[in-house]
Design a protein around this motif. Structure first.
Motif, PDB file in Angstrom:
ATOM      1  N   UNK A 130       0.844  -1.204   0.000  1.00 44.63           N
ATOM      2  CA  UNK A 130       0.000   0.000   0.000  1.00 44.63           C
ATOM      3  C   UNK A 130       0.874   1.247   0.000  1.00 44.63           C
ATOM      4  N   UNK A 131       1.855   1.266   0.890  1.00 40.91           N
ATOM      5  CA  UNK A 131       2.758   2.418   0.947  1.00 40.91           C
ATOM      6  C   UNK A 131       3.482   2.589  -0.387  1.00 40.91           C
ATOM      7  N   UNK A 132       3.935   1.466  -0.936  1.00 41.90           N
ATOM      8  CA  UNK A 132       4.674   1.526  -2.195  1.00 41.90           C
ATOM      9  C   UNK A 132       3.828   2.108  -3.298  1.00 41.90           C
ATOM     10  N   UNK A 133       2.562   1.672  -3.371  1.00 41.36           N
ATOM     11  CA  UNK A 133       1.688   2.160  -4.426  1.00 41.36           C
ATOM     12  C   UNK A 133       1.414   3.655  -4.251  1.00 41.36           C
ATOM     13  N   UNK A 134       1.163   4.053  -2.993  1.00 42.96           N
ATOM     14  CA  UNK A 134       0.891   5.465  -2.744  1.00 42.96           C
ATOM     15  C   UNK A 134       2.075   6.321  -3.155  1.00 42.96           C
ATOM     16  N   UNK A 135       3.247   5.863  -2.751  1.00 44.00           N
ATOM     17  CA  UNK A 135       4.451   6.632  -3.061  1.00 44.00           C
ATOM     18  C   UNK A 135       4.677   6.676  -4.564  1.00 44.00           C
ATOM     19  N   UNK A 136       4.400   5.561  -5.248  1.00 43.16           N
ATOM     20  CA  UNK A 136       4.672   5.501  -6.680  1.00 43.16           C
ATOM     21  C   UNK A 136       3.839   6.520  -7.440  1.00 43.16           C
ATOM     22  N   UNK A 137       2.561   6.691  -7.021  1.00 42.05           N
ATOM     23  CA  UNK A 137       1.706   7.638  -7.726  1.00 42.05           C
ATOM     24  C   UNK A 137       2.128   9.082  -7.501  1.00 42.05           C
ATOM     25  N   UNK A 138       2.920   9.321  -6.451  1.00 45.45           N
ATOM     26  CA  UNK A 138       3.362  10.687  -6.176  1.00 45.45           C
ATOM     27  C   UNK A 138       4.508  11.116  -7.090  1.00 45.45           C
ATOM     28  N   UNK A 241       3.308   0.512 -17.087  1.00 46.95           N
ATOM     29  CA  UNK A 241       3.749   1.915 -16.989  1.00 46.95           C
ATOM     30  C   UNK A 241       2.734   2.738 -16.204  1.00 46.95           C
ATOM     31  N   UNK A 242       1.468   2.598 -16.641  1.00 42.78           N
ATOM     32  CA  UNK A 242       0.436   3.467 -16.068  1.00 42.78           C
ATOM     33  C   UNK A 242       0.182   3.146 -14.600  1.00 42.78           C
ATOM     34  N   UNK A 243       0.351   1.897 -14.245  1.00 41.21           N
ATOM     35  CA  UNK A 243       0.137   1.513 -12.841  1.00 41.21           C
ATOM     36  C   UNK A 243       1.390   1.759 -12.003  1.00 41.21           C
ATOM     37  N   UNK A 244       2.412   2.256 -12.625  1.00 41.04           N
ATOM     38  CA  UNK A 244       3.674   2.606 -11.944  1.00 41.04           C
ATOM     39  C   UNK A 244       4.311   1.417 -11.236  1.00 41.04           C
ATOM     40  N   UNK A 245       4.315   0.291 -11.895  1.00 43.43           N
ATOM     41  CA  UNK A 245       4.832  -0.890 -11.227  1.00 43.43           C
ATOM     42  C   UNK A 245       6.327  -0.812 -10.955  1.00 43.43           C
ATOM     43  N   UNK A 246       7.057  -0.196 -11.884  1.00 46.13           N
ATOM     44  CA  UNK A 246       8.499  -0.079 -11.676  1.00 46.13           C
ATOM     45  C   UNK A 246       8.812   0.717 -10.424  1.00 46.13           C
ATOM     46  N   UNK A 247       8.104   1.827 -10.281  1.00 43.93           N
ATOM     47  CA  UNK A 247       8.349   2.701  -9.127  1.00 43.93           C
ATOM     48  C   UNK A 247       7.900   2.023  -7.835  1.00 43.93           C
ATOM     49  N   UNK A 248       6.775   1.339  -7.930  1.00 44.27           N
ATOM     50  CA  UNK A 248       6.283   0.660  -6.730  1.00 44.27           C
ATOM     51  C   UNK A 248       7.286  -0.409  -6.286  1.00 44.27           C
ATOM     52  N   UNK A 249       7.802  -1.112  -7.273  1.00 41.28           N
ATOM     53  CA  UNK A 249       8.792  -2.134  -6.978  1.00 41.28           C
ATOM     54  C   UNK A 249      10.011  -1.528  -6.291  1.00 41.28           C
ATOM     55  N   UNK A 422      13.555  -2.114 -12.135  1.00 42.15           N
ATOM     56  CA  UNK A 422      13.335  -1.774 -13.531  1.00 42.15           C
ATOM     57  C   UNK A 422      12.088  -2.458 -14.067  1.00 42.15           C
ATOM     58  N   UNK A 423      11.944  -2.306 -15.348  1.00 41.59           N
ATOM     59  CA  UNK A 423      10.667  -2.606 -15.957  1.00 41.59           C
ATOM     60  C   UNK A 423      10.217  -4.039 -15.857  1.00 41.59           C
TER      61      UNK A 423
END
Lengths: 447, 431
Positions: A130-138, A241-249, A422-423
């Motif tokens: 949850x934290x990862x996803x929130x942070x990724x969208x920021x 890309x749109x779900x920001x999976x790389x950043x969440x990871x 990464x991707x």
């Protein structure tokens, strides 16, 4: 309740907590109180009600019970009579606290262990994603691109391959690519342009690089049967890309490293829980991300008016290729079972009868230009990021024969795929009318 | 069972001391862990008390093994409780004038202090992390950003040490009266950092002054009951002992630099690596000697009202404890590595690159051997270094005029509620 009684005075040592002076005393128990008197003068020094007694952890002195009235500073009483102490501790066993082991230690240890397991579950399964996803969208796409660059630059061989990747932007192909990408991009809500790169690699695979880049292995173009399948795969990658999976990871990995390693310390935490938990976490995150990307691919394809089922067809062919290899991989895998994914896609997308995205001629052109250097060459070993440690990757052979037969191995794909931030790379492989039938070897597979 | 061995031997552990009501001198023997005063008339003797350290190697072994077991079962979370219990053990085995020290800290306090610090560290850590990506962008400056972060973290070390010391003191009692520490962790950090700069500028020559300055601040802010400790030492008193290790260290660094430079195409310096190694070993030995001299010096210049301290600690006693531990630890690590290489070769030879049951077995064995290694090294560290050193230090001490403590009153100072915080986060709060 019978109050234990011991009227005869026994020897002890007492200090009143006001001055650091030990005095020899006589102790007796009357009317629920310990009466403490000076040994030589008989002066009454203190009365300690039995209910106020607290133990001082016992350093293993024989026949001695050390007591106090409260935590911290204050008086101390050491009673030196064995029978008296036995009576007292029988009356209240909690008065004897041992240094090395007693029941309270077991109680504490079991509580702490329970808390650790609960905390671990909560952290891994709820808090971290949850934290990862929130942070990724920021994080903005631009920042994400920079982060990908920074982290890919540090030790990810994928980047080296992307740097030599072709753009495939010819006058003929660019409009065809745009026809595929642009409606999907708009449907996904991704705010910036998406760049396509092609890598010379026989493996039917594609990857998304955080920040808006998609890398296609030319094997994918070769194996896809039509433009709709390519569109399906691209939609899946844009979904990542749109779900920001790389950043969440990236966030999840960092939080796992900073938070959990620290919390658990270096004993079993970093030795056992981090490798095992980290492995399971990345696997779970990976599978979760694949489903999410599939779901958003379905949304995008519907919104763009592209047919959805070809993606499922694609995955079906992979499932067929993988055969029994997929069985029992379950929670050790980064990718969910292709069959499960295709079933999900079919369930979500009834027969739609939508027209193909690309004409046969357009698809041939795309394939001819972007996958020019395809077969009949020996493919170098894949980059370590995609590799499971086995560099004996099967070569793609035009005659469709498998280079070597291997025993099915459910765990084969599971090593060495912690690709960090990464991707999301996805391996896809169609069976093309028996013309080509690649052996996916130990590669992780999934669309 | 070794319990109460001091009592069995009946070693006189001190003379003088209590007897405040009568004012007479007594002989104190450790018996059953409490002071038995056998009052003795006659003329006053000079009052020197020698602290004792009770035997308890078996108990300690069991404690360390139990702690390891519980730590493992609790995924490491039990370590705060394990540390508290170890401290309680060590404190309780140090007996001054017949009365053991008491440690009253709790695992939950250490845990909550740690969590608080973790939160405090994660926020700036996250900010630096994002800033590094945002500002540094292309990644060229990630190295310098890391370095800057390390510089930010550096002052946290003295702060952590000072706070942790304050916590430990605040949980330490002797005869029902507590210790505590006042002063400011910020000021201590300032002193520490300033002297670190001086040491860097003087290539380490200023180390005695730095250590003395830090010790002066620490001791000067230590309080027992309502009596404050004092420190009268000066850096110049230690420089003679520091010169030899300093020369060895500087020489080793110089030769090491020469060796590295000649590797990189510079002028070849024959024998540089050998000299560097030899001088580094000499430095290690002389450094231990320096630390014992320093300990004696610190003890001699520490006061608590009329109380005076002396230590007879000698470096051979320390070296004979540390070297066996190092030998044991290195031997175990070497054995572990050899075992693993052997296993890896066997496993990899049979099944290259494919994840098989053999590989799972291999990984399991790897984890197991690392766990066993960790436990054994922890055991050796506790038995030889901690227990051995504490015992040596305790038995080397002499306290004059301990009876004057009878005038110290409890201060009931406010005590920190949480544990060591930063020290836990850095895993520095060993003992």
């Amino acid at each position: 309740m019978t109050i234990w009684s011991h009227e005869d005075p026994v020897p002890g040592i007492f200090n009143d907590g006001a001055f650091p002076v030990d005095r020899p005393v006589l102790v007796r128990q009357t009317m629920g109180e310990l009466v403490i008197e000076d040994k030589s003068t008989g002066e009454l020094l203190a009365r300690w009600p039995l209910g106020t007694l607290r133990p001082v952890p016992d350093a293993g002195y024989p026949n001695t019970l050390r007591l106090r009235q409260r935590e911290g500073e204050g008086g101390r009483l050491a009673i030196l009579d064995r029978a008296f102490n036995e009576g007292l501790t029988e009356w209240w066993p909690g008065l004897r606290r041992r240094l090395v082991f007693d029941r309270s230690v077991l109680r504490t240890a079991s509580r702490v262990s329970l808390a650790a397991f609960l905390g671990l579950g909560l952290f891994f399964l709820a808090l971290l994603p949850v934290l990862g996803q929130m942070a990724a969208y920021l994080v903005s796409p631009r920042l994400e691109r920079q982060a990908a660059h920074v982290f890919l630059r540090h030790g990810d061989p994928l980047l080296e391959r992307i740097e030599v990747a072709r753009t495939c932007d010819t006058q003929i192909v660019s409009p065809i690519l745009d026809k595929l990408i642009e409606p999907l991009r708009v449907a996904s809500g991704w705010p910036e342009s998406i760049r396509i790169r092609v890598i010379d690699d026989a493996l039917p695979n594609a990857a998304s690089i955080p920040g808006g880049k998609i890398v296609i292995f030319d094997g994918l173009l070769e194996f896809a049967r039509n433009g709709d399948e390519v569109a399906g795969i691209l939609a899946h990658e844009i979904g990542h890309l749109a779900e920001r999976h790389g950043m969440r990871n990236l966030f999840v990995t960092s939080l796992n490293f900073f938070g959990f390693d620290q919390l658990l310390g270096n004993f079993s935490g970093q030795l056992v829980v981090h490798p095992v938990g980290g492995l399971l976490l990345t696997r779970r995150e990976g599978r979760h991300a694949e489903y999410e990307a599939d779901r958003s691919a379905i949304r995008m394809l519907n919104k763009a008016g592209f047919p959805v089922r070809p993606l499922a067809d694609f995955l079906d062919r992979i499932a067929y290729l993988q055969g029994e290899r997929e069985v029992a991989r379950g929670w050790l895998s980064t990718h969910p079972l292709s069959q499960t994914r295709s079933r999900m896609i079919r369930d979500a997308a009834p027969e739609d009868g939508r027209p193909p995205v690309l004409t046969a001629a357009e698809f041939s052109q795309l394939r001819a230009v972007c996958a020019t250097q395809m077969p009949e060459r020996t493919v170098p070993p894949p980059a370590a990021t995609f590799n499971d440690g086995n560099n004996e990757r099967p070569h793609y052979q035009k005659n469709g024969a498998r280079p070597q037969e291997r025993a099915p191995d459910p765990d084969a794909a599971d090593e060495g795929e912690d690709r960090g931030e990464e991707g999301q790379a996805d391996v896809t492989a169609p069976e093309d009318q028996g013309r080509k039938k690649p052996d996916l070897g130990e590669w992780d597979t999934g669309g | 069972m070794l319990s109460g061995t001091a009592g069995k031997h009946g070693d006189p552990v001190g003379r003088g001391g209590p007897g405040k009501p009568s004012g007479r001198k007594c002989t104190i023997r450790v018996e059953s862990g409490v002071a038995i005063s056998s009052t003795r008339g006659g003329k006053a003797q000079d009052a020197v008390t020698r602290p004792a350290f009770r035997k308890g190697l078996w108990r300690l072994t069991v404690l360390v093994l139990l702690n390891s077991l519980f730590e493992f079962l609790s995924l490491g979370l039990y370590r705060f409780w394990a540390r508290s219990r170890l401290r309680r053990f060590y404190w309780n085995h140090a007996v001054i004038d017949g009365a053991p020290l008491e440690y009253d800290g709790r695992g939950i306090e250490l845990l909550s202090g740690f969590l608080r610090t973790l939160a405090l560290l994660l926020i700036p850590g996250g900010v630096v992390f994002v800033a590094a990506i945002a500002l540094v962008g292309r990644g060229a400056l990630v190295g310098p950003a890391d370095f800057a972060f390390m510089l930010v973290l550096l002052p946290l070390i003295p702060m952590a040490l000072y706070t942790a010391r304050g916590y430990r003191l605040s949980r330490t009692y002797w005869r029902g009266i507590g210790f505590y520490q006042d002063g400011s962790a910020w000021r201590y950090t300032l002193i520490w950092m300033a002297w670190l700069m001086v040491c860097l500028l003087t290539i380490g020559l200023a180390v005695p002054w730095r250590n003395v300055a830090a010790q002066r601040y620490r001791v000067g802010h230590t309080i027992y009951g309502d009596m404050r400790f004092g420190f009268t030492g000066r850096g110049s008193g230690l420089i003679a002992a520091w010169i030899v290790p300093w020369l060895c260290g500087a020489g080793a660094a110089g030769f090491a630099a020469a060796a590295v430079l000649s590797e990189g195409g510079g002028r070849f310096t024959p024998g540089a690596p050998e000299w560097a190694l030899g001088l580094a070993l000499a430095f290690a030995v002389f450094f231990i000697r320096y630390r014992t001299v320093e300990f004696r010096y610190f003890a001699r210049h520490t006061q608590l009202g009329p109380l005076r301290f002396r230590s007879r600690l000698r470096s051979p006693a320390v070296v004979t404890l540390i070297l066996p531990h190092l030998a044991v630890a290195m031997g175990l690590i070497a054995l572990n590595v050899a075992l693993m290489v052997q296993l890896a070769q066997t496993v990899l030879k049979t099944q290259p690159a494919v994840m098989t049951a053999d590989m799972v077995l291999f990984l399991g064995l790897l984890l197991l051997s690392i766990l066993v290694l960790t436990i054994l090294v922890t055991l050796s560290y506790n038995l030889l270094v901690r227990y051995g050193l504490l015992r040596a230090v305790c038995r080397s001490l002499e306290i004059e005029n301990l009876h004057a403590l009878a005038d110290a009153a409890p201060a009931h100072a406010p005590r920190p509620r949480r544990g060591e915080g930063f020290a836990e986060a850095f895993d520095m709060g060993a003992l």
